[in-house]
Design an enzyme around this catalytic site. Sequence first.
Site, mmCIF file in Angstrom:
data_model
loop_
_atom_site.group_PDB
_atom_site.id
_atom_site.type_symbol
_atom_site.label_atom_id
_atom_site.label_comp_id
_atom_site.label_asym_id
_atom_site.label_seq_id
_atom_site.Cartn_x
_atom_site.Cartn_y
_atom_site.Cartn_z
ATOM 1 N N ASP A 33 0.862 -1.178 0.000
ATOM 2 C CA ASP A 33 0.000 0.000 0.000
ATOM 3 C C ASP A 33 0.898 1.228 0.000
ATOM 4 O OD1 ASP A 33 -1.727 2.093 0.463
ATOM 5 O OD2 ASP A 33 -2.594 1.263 2.302
ATOM 6 N N VAL A 34 0.940 1.962 -1.114
ATOM 7 C CA VAL A 34 1.877 3.081 -1.234
ATOM 8 C C VAL A 34 1.516 4.247 -0.324
ATOM 9 C CG1 VAL A 34 2.541 2.472 -3.592
ATOM 10 C CG2 VAL A 34 0.687 4.128 -3.212
ATOM 11 N N TYR A 69 -7.589 14.999 -8.259
ATOM 12 C CA TYR A 69 -6.691 14.383 -9.236
ATOM 13 C C TYR A 69 -5.804 15.454 -9.877
ATOM 14 C CZ TYR A 69 -5.176 11.335 -13.066
ATOM 15 O OH TYR A 69 -4.432 10.601 -13.957
ATOM 16 N N ASN A 109 4.008 4.627 -10.553
ATOM 17 C CA ASN A 109 2.833 4.581 -11.412
ATOM 18 C C ASN A 109 1.504 4.494 -10.657
ATOM 19 O OD1 ASN A 109 1.344 3.825 -14.068
ATOM 20 N ND2 ASN A 109 0.985 2.058 -12.733
ATOM 21 N N LYS A 167 -1.760 15.790 -9.434
ATOM 22 C CA LYS A 167 -0.873 15.611 -10.583
ATOM 23 C C LYS A 167 -0.028 16.851 -10.846
ATOM 24 C CE LYS A 167 -1.725 11.348 -11.706
ATOM 25 N NZ LYS A 167 -0.671 10.316 -11.596
#
Length: 249
Positions: free
Chosen positions: A58-59, A153, A85, A157
Site C-alpha cells: 500500500d503506497v 486528481y 505509477n 498531478k
Amino acid sequence: MAGRVALVTGAGSGIGAAVAAALLDGGWRVALAGRRAGRLEEAAARGGSGEALVVPADVTDPGSVEELFGAVRDRWGRLDLLVNNAGVFGASAPVEEYSHDEWRTVVDTNLTGAFLCAQQAFRMMKDQDPQGGRIINNGSLSAHTPRPRSVAYTAGKHAVTGLTKTLSLEGRPYRIACGQIDVGNAATEMTGGFSAGTLQADGTVKPEPRMDVRHVVDAVLYMAGLPLEANVQSLTVMATTMPSFVGRG
C-alpha cells in the site's frame, strides 16, 4: 538493460502491468507492487525472461512502502529504476461538493505515495555501488490542464510535477535521474468510459479518443534505457486528436 532491477508500483493493471511485463521481456529483474496479489501474479506471468518479484503493498502507508523496498533490497541488493505509477482518479464532483475523505484518498495515493516510494528509492540509490538510478513518475495531461470535476486528481498531478523537478535537482550529486511521463487517454480500465462520452470544459459530453497502451510502454522503455548521464525531464504521449488540450478544442 538485462539484469538491472526495476520496481513498478500499480503493477496489477493498466499502464503499470504493461510496463512491468515489457521490462521482464527485456530481461530486467522486476518487483511488481500493488494492493491485489492475484492481479500482480497475472501481470508477472505476462512477462518474458526477466525475474519477477510480487510484493503486495500500500503506497499510502509508510511502513508498507519501507517493507516493499526492503524486499527488493533483500532479493537483489540494489534498485536501478523506480516507475512511480500507482494512482487513482477518484470521484467526479464539483469543488464545493468534493468530500474530504475522497480528497485524502486521491492525494494520498497519487502524491504522497509517489513521494514515499521516491524517498525509499533515493535512500537505496545513494547507498548502493555503483551509485545512482532512475525514477520515472507517471503524471498526466492533468498535470498541465484540468478536467472538470477533478479537483483532487488535478491538484495531485500538478504537485507530482513539483516532486519530479525536486527529485531531479536533489538527485544530481548521486547520479539519480528523475523524469515524468504525462499520458493522455491510454486504453486501460481507468479510461474505459471515455469512448462513450466524457464531460468537457464547455459543459458538453463528448467521446474521447484513446491510444494503445503500448505507446506509453515504448516511451517508458526509452526513458529507462538512457544512460544516467542523460534524462528525459518531461514527456507527453497522448491520442493525437485529444480534445481541449492543444489549442481551443
